[in-house]
Design a protein around this motif. Structure first.
Motif: not given
Length: 345
Positions: A45, A48, A73, A75, A208-211, A271
């Motif tokens: 998180r 990535r 995720m 990701a 660090g972007t999660s979605n 964020s």
């Protein structure tokens, strides 16, 4: 350059894998390690990785659960499972989570090199197949440039919605979406600066972007910030959001001000503000606030008429023991010892 995360609960194996990766001679930007799946998810998180190497059997969260969460995720992290011979059938369950390779222990340099080369070839292939035509990017940038320059907020919102709908059709992974948004941000700043009136710089941060929704919100926030900067420049007044945040923190050191509260005060997504603040100060919001509190505490301790218990309240610590513990960690001594060194009884 590739970022790698290694998750294994055995220290010697973690170190051994790290050394084998380092010896591969391939373009590695960073190697981080985690003791279990929970710690690995925290690191993912924060930043990535491109490739994840995970043991199957770990405490707190095993490799199977870790791979499942990473897959959810979306990701675009390429995963490699490392297992003992007896765990191989169990490891194969990870195939539904997009695991690219299995490695049986013991792992040697040749195995690691082969797997890394395969992952890199696959990554290059995926990147070459997933792209947005340059002409489309240029059209979007041209439309945004004009809308920002003329301060048409409604038009910007409409453009962002249309761009998102078109990009959704490509079914990109999160990492590719971040690449496209980052490229758009860079091109937009260059386009605005060709006007030679004001220097404009987008402060988009996507680490660090999660979605996907968070990535778009950060991008939209950076656009709104460009428009706010442009308005301020035209009025001859430009506020730096980080400097404004510092000023707000300084005025509220005695209070338990949260990152969300400061972000709302300066009109940024929490964020996005968190990433922007760390990028600008090289400290997290909490680290900066704590440092400023301790620096103020030092100044107050240097004035004999202040009681130490009162000082803890002045710098935002209702719990006096917590204040003394934090001060010692920061200054290397207790508040009373700090005063004694200055000859203050």
């Amino acid at each position: 350059m590739y970022r790698i995360l290694i998750a294994d609960d055995e220290p010697m194996i973690r170190k051994g894998l790290q050394k084998l990766v380092e010896q591969s001679g391939l373009p590695i930007a960073s190697i981080r390690t985690a003791e279990n799946g929970v710690e690995a998810m925290q690191l993912i998180r924060e930043e990535r990785p491109d490739f994840l190497f995970s043991d199957i059997r770990m405490p707190k969260m095993d490799g199977l659960e870790l791979c499942r969460e990473v897959a959810e995720m979306d990701a675009d992290i390429q995963m490699v499972v490392i297992s003992g011979y007896g765990d191989f059938e169990y490891a194969q369950k990870c195939v539904s989570f997009g695991v690219k390779e299995y490695l049986l222990k013991p792992v040697n340099k040749n195995k690691i090199q082969d797997v890394l080369e395969k992952l890199i070839r696959l990554d290059v292939k995926q990147r070459s197949e997933a792209f947005v035509p340059v002409s489309k990017l240029e059209n979007w940038v041209g439309e945004m440039d004009e809308a920002i320059w003329t301060l048409k907020e409604t038009e910007i919102a409409s453009l962002l919605g249309a761009m998102k709908s078109e990009l959704d059709a490509y079914r990109f992974k999160l990492s590719r979406i971040c690449d496209v948004l980052g490229e758009l941000s860079t091109l937009l700043s260059k386009r605005l600066n060709t006007r030679d009136v004001f220097t404009m710089s987008s402060q988009l941060t996507l680490e660090g972007t999660s979605n996907e929704e968070e990535a778009w919100e950060r991008f939209a926030s950076s656009i709104r910030q460009l428009m706010a900067d442009l308005k301020a420049k035209r009025r001859g007044k430009l506020k730096d959001p980080v400097e404004e945040a510092k000023h707000y923190i300084e005025e509220h050191l005695a209070e338990e001000v949260s990152l969300e509260e400061v972000a709302e005060h300066i009109g940024l997504n929490a964020s996005y503000f968190s990433q922007l603040f760390k990028q600008s100060t090289q400290e997290t919001f909490v680290q900066y606030r704590t440092r400023r509190r301790m620096e103020k505490a030092k100044k107050l301790l240097e004035q004999p008429h202040y009681r130490i218990t009162d000082i803890s309240g002045e710098v935002g610590y209702a719990d006096h023991p917590h204040f003394t513990k934090t001060f010692k960690k920061y200054a290397g001594c207790l508040p009373s010892e700090y005063r004694q060194r200055l000859g203050i009884e």
